[in-house]
Design an enzyme around this catalytic site. Structure first.
Site, short mmCIF file in Angstrom:
data_model
loop_
_atom_site.label_atom_id
_atom_site.label_comp_id
_atom_site.label_asym_id
_atom_site.label_seq_id
_atom_site.Cartn_x
_atom_site.Cartn_y
_atom_site.Cartn_z
N CYS A 247 0.82 -1.21 0.00
CA CYS A 247 0.00 0.00 0.00
C CYS A 247 0.86 1.27 0.00
O CYS A 247 1.50 1.57 -1.00
CB CYS A 247 -0.99 -0.04 1.16
N HIS A 332 -3.86 -5.41 -0.11
CA HIS A 332 -3.48 -5.93 1.21
C HIS A 332 -3.48 -7.46 1.22
O HIS A 332 -4.53 -8.08 1.44
CB HIS A 332 -4.44 -5.40 2.28
N GLU A 334 -2.41 -9.28 3.50
CA GLU A 334 -2.72 -9.76 4.85
C GLU A 334 -4.22 -9.70 5.13
O GLU A 334 -4.69 -10.17 6.16
CB GLU A 334 -1.96 -8.92 5.88
#
Length: 361
Positions: A247, A332, A334
């Site tokens: 990001c 993202h 994660e």
């Protein structure tokens, strides 16, 4: 209590307040996720922003102690169509209303969030105010709303001192630009020995710890405001250490390599964005939260190649650098909230450390 949402273009929405009372000015954005409001509220990338949830019913599973992405809410305000006042979930410890009130976050419900989202899509992200003042007059506040700007939000959300999460595997230095907790969890769960550094830590300080790899986290604000971090990233890249950026870390790495970034009209925020991995020729559903993107024409294709693209608008979602072990993504991997389709990128980071680093196999 009655509440008003007013935008800088003069649009007015009337509803009911929840959480705290008073007023707050921020940048109005929208998130298309159906669930995950707790992770969204605590995502440091939302620092300075008032978040609109496009899904109509929010709060139905309450708030629990396990799903936070930081220690407190990071949003300035919260906008929903309908607030669930009686959540039903065995993990819930309090209602969304109670949680926001505890942290003095103002919310508004009962407005037409579809109409609000259409305004933001047509005109672009803009500033706005939520107020519970019965005498609120937008004519007196319009200049203040228009002039609002998020100043140095990375400094506000980064850790204040080094944090350590011991492990037996590769030593990873995480530059905390506003890192979501699950980035650290994803590394710890893979056995990594994680050291988290404040955003303004110098490259020399980080390298003195002799990490096997470096993680550049997500974070809020305009990437061009982070000039000091950009200089440090240049030095870190010159060290030859494997680097993985997510990001804001993705954007800052591009700036450190001479590329440019620009603001998107209304950003990408949600957990259902399709992204294509060009090398694998596969499209994944990703979690996203950003308002800026790399300008493709500014990327030096002799030194970098685009690895991922957004299938909705064609913007750059990933870059691999040809002359060093560095890769970055805009989305993202994660998740939290969102699908875990792209968690394989953490394993690719470990593979880079195995090849280039001096850590444990």
């Amino acid at each position: 209590m009655k509440a008003i949402l007013a935008l800088e273009d003069g649009s007015i929405f009337k509803g009911n307040s929840f959480g705290a009372e008073g007023e707050v000015i921020g940048e109005i954005v929208f998130n298309t996720g159906m669930t995950g409001y707790q992770e969204i509220l605590t995502d440091p990338s939302y620092c300075g922003q008032i978040v609109t949830m496009t899904y109509p019913l929010i709060g139905n599973y309450g708030v629990n102690i396990d799903d936070f992405e930081s220690i407190k809410p990071q949003v300035k305000g919260f906008i929903v169509r309908e607030l669930c006042k009686t959540p039903s979930n065995w993990r819930s410890t309090e209602t969304l209303n109670e949680y926001l009130k505890r942290y003095n976050i103002i919310g508004i419900e009962g407005i037409d969030t579809r109409a609000l989202t259409r305004i933001l899509r047509d005109k672009g992200t803009m500033n706005g105010i939520i107020s519970t003042d019965p005498n609120f007059d937008i004519r007196q506040r319009l200049d203040e709303i228009k002039n609002f700007r998020i100043n140095n939000p990375v400094d506000e959300v980064t850790c204040k001192e080094i944090q350590k999460y011991p492990g037996e595997g590769y030593k990873v230095a995480v530059i905390d630009l506003g890192a979501k907790a699950n980035i650290i969890r994803s590394l710890v769960n893979r056995g990594c020995d994680v050291i988290v550094f404040p955003a303004r830590s110098s490259a020399d300080e980080i390298l003195r710890h002799n990490p096997d790899g470096i993680m550049l986290s997500n974070g809020p604000g305009d990437p061009k405001d982070c000039s000091e971090v950009i200089k440090n990233i240049k030095k870190l890249m010159d060290s030859g250490k494997p680097i993985f950026g997510i990001c804001l870390g993705h954007q800052l790495t591009a700036l450190a390599n001479g590329a440019d970034t620009q603001r998107l009209k209304y950003g990408h925020r949600g957990c259902n964005h399709p992204v294509k991995d060009i090398k694998k020729d596969l499209t994944y559903i990703t979690s996203q939260n950003h308002g800026y993107t790399i300008v493709e024409a500014s990327l030096d294709k002799t030194k970098a190649e685009i690895s991922h693209i957004n299938m909705n608008d064609g913007t750059i979602e990933g870059v691999r650098y040809k002359d060093r072990p560095v890769f970055t993504v805009q989305f993202h991997p994660e998740a939290s909230p969102g699908p875990k389709d792209t968690a394989y990128l953490f394993d690719e980071f470990l593979e880079l450390m195995k090849i280039y680093g001096k850590g444990k196999n």
